[in-house]
Motif scaffolding. Structure first.
Motif, PDB file in Angstrom:
ATOM      1  N   GLN A 152      -0.439  51.180 -24.142  1.00 17.95           N
ATOM      2  CA  GLN A 152       0.005  51.526 -25.494  1.00 17.95           C
ATOM      3  C   GLN A 152      -0.927  52.567 -26.131  1.00 17.95           C
ATOM      4  N   THR A 153      -2.247  52.346 -25.970  1.00 14.72           N
ATOM      5  CA  THR A 153      -3.225  53.284 -26.532  1.00 14.72           C
ATOM      6  C   THR A 153      -3.079  54.651 -25.873  1.00 14.72           C
TER       7      THR A 153
ATOM      8  N   ARG B 226      -1.534  51.055 -37.396  1.00  8.92           N
ATOM      9  CA  ARG B 226      -1.931  50.239 -36.248  1.00  8.92           C
ATOM     10  C   ARG B 226      -3.385  50.515 -35.847  1.00  8.92           C
ATOM     11  N   ARG B 227      -3.809  51.781 -35.986  1.00  9.95           N
ATOM     12  CA  ARG B 227      -5.206  52.091 -35.638  1.00  9.95           C
ATOM     13  C   ARG B 227      -6.169  51.404 -36.604  1.00  9.95           C
TER      14      ARG B 227
ATOM     15  N   GLU C 230       0.061  62.111 -29.332  1.00 10.15           N
ATOM     16  CA  GLU C 230      -0.672  62.946 -30.294  1.00 10.15           C
ATOM     17  C   GLU C 230      -1.092  64.275 -29.658  1.00 10.15           C
TER      18      GLU C 230
ATOM     19  N   ASP D 143       3.082  56.301 -41.830  1.00 17.63           N
ATOM     20  CA  ASP D 143       2.554  56.585 -40.499  1.00 17.63           C
ATOM     21  C   ASP D 143       2.146  55.259 -39.824  1.00 17.63           C
TER      22      ASP D 143
ATOM     23  N   LYS E 185       1.618  54.433 -36.824  1.00 20.42           N
ATOM     24  CA  LYS E 185       0.588  54.486 -35.773  1.00 20.42           C
ATOM     25  C   LYS E 185      -0.802  54.472 -36.399  1.00 20.42           C
TER      26      LYS E 185
ATOM     27  N   ASP F 158      -0.323  55.847 -24.459  1.00 17.65           N
ATOM     28  CA  ASP F 158       0.926  56.460 -24.929  1.00 17.65           C
ATOM     29  C   ASP F 158       0.732  57.130 -26.284  1.00 17.65           C
ATOM     30  N   ASP F 159       0.035  56.422 -27.195  1.00 14.01           N
ATOM     31  CA  ASP F 159      -0.217  56.999 -28.523  1.00 14.01           C
ATOM     32  C   ASP F 159      -0.991  58.306 -28.381  1.00 14.01           C
TER      33      ASP F 159
END
Ligand SMILES: Cc1cc2nc3c(=O)[nH]c(=O)nc-3n(C[C@H](O)[C@H](O)[C@H](O)COP(=O)(O)O)c2cc1C
Length: 332
Positions: A252-253, A23-24, A260, A18, A20, A255-256
């Motif tokens: 970007q944040t 990245r978090r 979700e 995962d 993403k 979009d994520d």
């Protein structure tokens, strides 16, 4: 080994499973924000980058990394020089413009050509003009090491980036509250009530946002997702761009978080790529709102409705005044 009791992670696992989530976790590391730029075939090329780091004092070296997928990749991998502009707290717009995929990122920002023609951002709080010292492999990025030929520092506070949000440098609230409450550091008889109103607002915001985080976690929802739900409750449908503007997070944040929420069935997206809340989204937004109301009831228990109304009036007037001021400043 000492017996430690570990908190339950919000998420964990193999980064490959995962990316993403990985990245978090990386986003928990706070950085500044830079614009790194070069000149390629006579044209300015640049990106917003937070992978920047100082590397060596002697020789003076810095490093950063660029994604192989970036349209600017070819320009930087061939560049003899590049500039690093460390952005100040009032340069979110510069960060947003230089991180966009627009054709002419430099049209609406102020810059001047530095060594080797590399564009240097006006208004930065520090600038470093570099020659390319080394280029290393770095997975889906390459690492560029620059030798600093010229540095400049200006007054101003740094723009920060952490946990998917822009931030500013400020003294830790624990120190401020301590300074107010601690008889050792505060003048005798001084309490929180003696602090300037703006400091009180800051402390109230910071501490209540941190306290409310528990509720977001219980609903399994991030701060960005909760801001998107609240923006779409006020007005919908909204385009991705208007959402980015309203929630004060990077594209970007957003979009994520949109991805979700879509996956969770909370959003609907119409033919014009505009988002609105699905039934599940409305339920989630309602449940967050109820938690907020309950939280406020607990926090403000024992304070009369009249005093709470006055507080609301004062805060609303203050916010309206700030908005008017910002509109005047923008027009100037
Ligand atoms: C705060 C922030 C930090 C970023 N840091 C990097 C970085 O270190 N390296 C990188 O390749 N992209 C980074 N990006 C993304 C690039 O700025 C973006 O992908 C790039 O500007 C896209 O334009 P291009 O494809 O025209 O090069 C960052 C974006 C933001 C908002």
């Amino acid at each position: 080994m000492k017996n430690v009791s570990l908190a339950t992670p919000i998420e964990e696992g193999d980064p490959a499973a995962d990316p993403k989530a990985f990245r978090r976790s990386l986003g928990q590391f706070a950085t500044g924000v830079t614009v790194i730029a070069t000149r390629h075939e006579g044209r300015p090329v640049g990106v917003t980058a937070n992978s920047f780091s100082s590397l060596s004092l002697d020789p003076p070296l810095v490093l950063w990394s660029i994604a192989r997928t970036s349209r600017s990749f070819a320009a930087f991998s061939a560049a003899s020089h590049f500039s690093v502009s460390i952005l100040g707290e009032d340069q979110i717009d510069v960060s947003q413009k230089l991180s966009s995929s627009r054709e002419d990122k430099f049209a609406e920002v102020d810059w001047y050509p530095g060594i080797g023609g590399s564009p240097v951002m006006a208004g930065a709080i520090a600038t470093l003009e570099c020659s390319t010292f080394a280029v290393h492999e770095g997975g889906d990025h390459i690492i560029l090491v620059g030798r600093v030929l010229q540095h400049r520092r200006y007054p101003g506070k740094a723009l920060l980036y952490a946990q998917g949000q822009y931030g500013v440098v400020d003294e830790h609230p624990a120190f401020r509250a301590q300074a107010a409450a601690d008889p050792g550091t505060a003048p005798p008889g001084r309490t929180l009530r003696d602090l300037p109103l703006t400091t009180l607002l800051y402390l109230a915001h910071h501490n209540s946002s941190a306290a409310f985080e528990r509720h977001r976690r219980e609903e399994n929802i991030s701060l960005t997702q909760s801001r998107i739900l609240s923006a779409l409750t006020r007005r919908s449908p909204l385009s991705r761009q208007s959402i980015v503007r309203q929630v004060y997070m990077t594209p970007q944040t957003v979009d994520d978080a949109l991805g979700e929420l879509l996956q969770r069935g909370c959003l609907e997206c119409d033919g014009d790529d505009r988002f609105s809340l699905s039934e599940a989204g409305q339920m989630l937004a309602r449940s967050i709102r109820m938690r907020l109301q309950e939280y406020e009831r607990e926090q403000f228990a024992g304070i009369s409705a009249e005093r709470l109304d006055t507080t609301r009036d004062v805060l609303a007037r203050f916010i309206e005044g700030l908005a008017e001021q910002a509109a005047t400043d923008d027009a100037a």
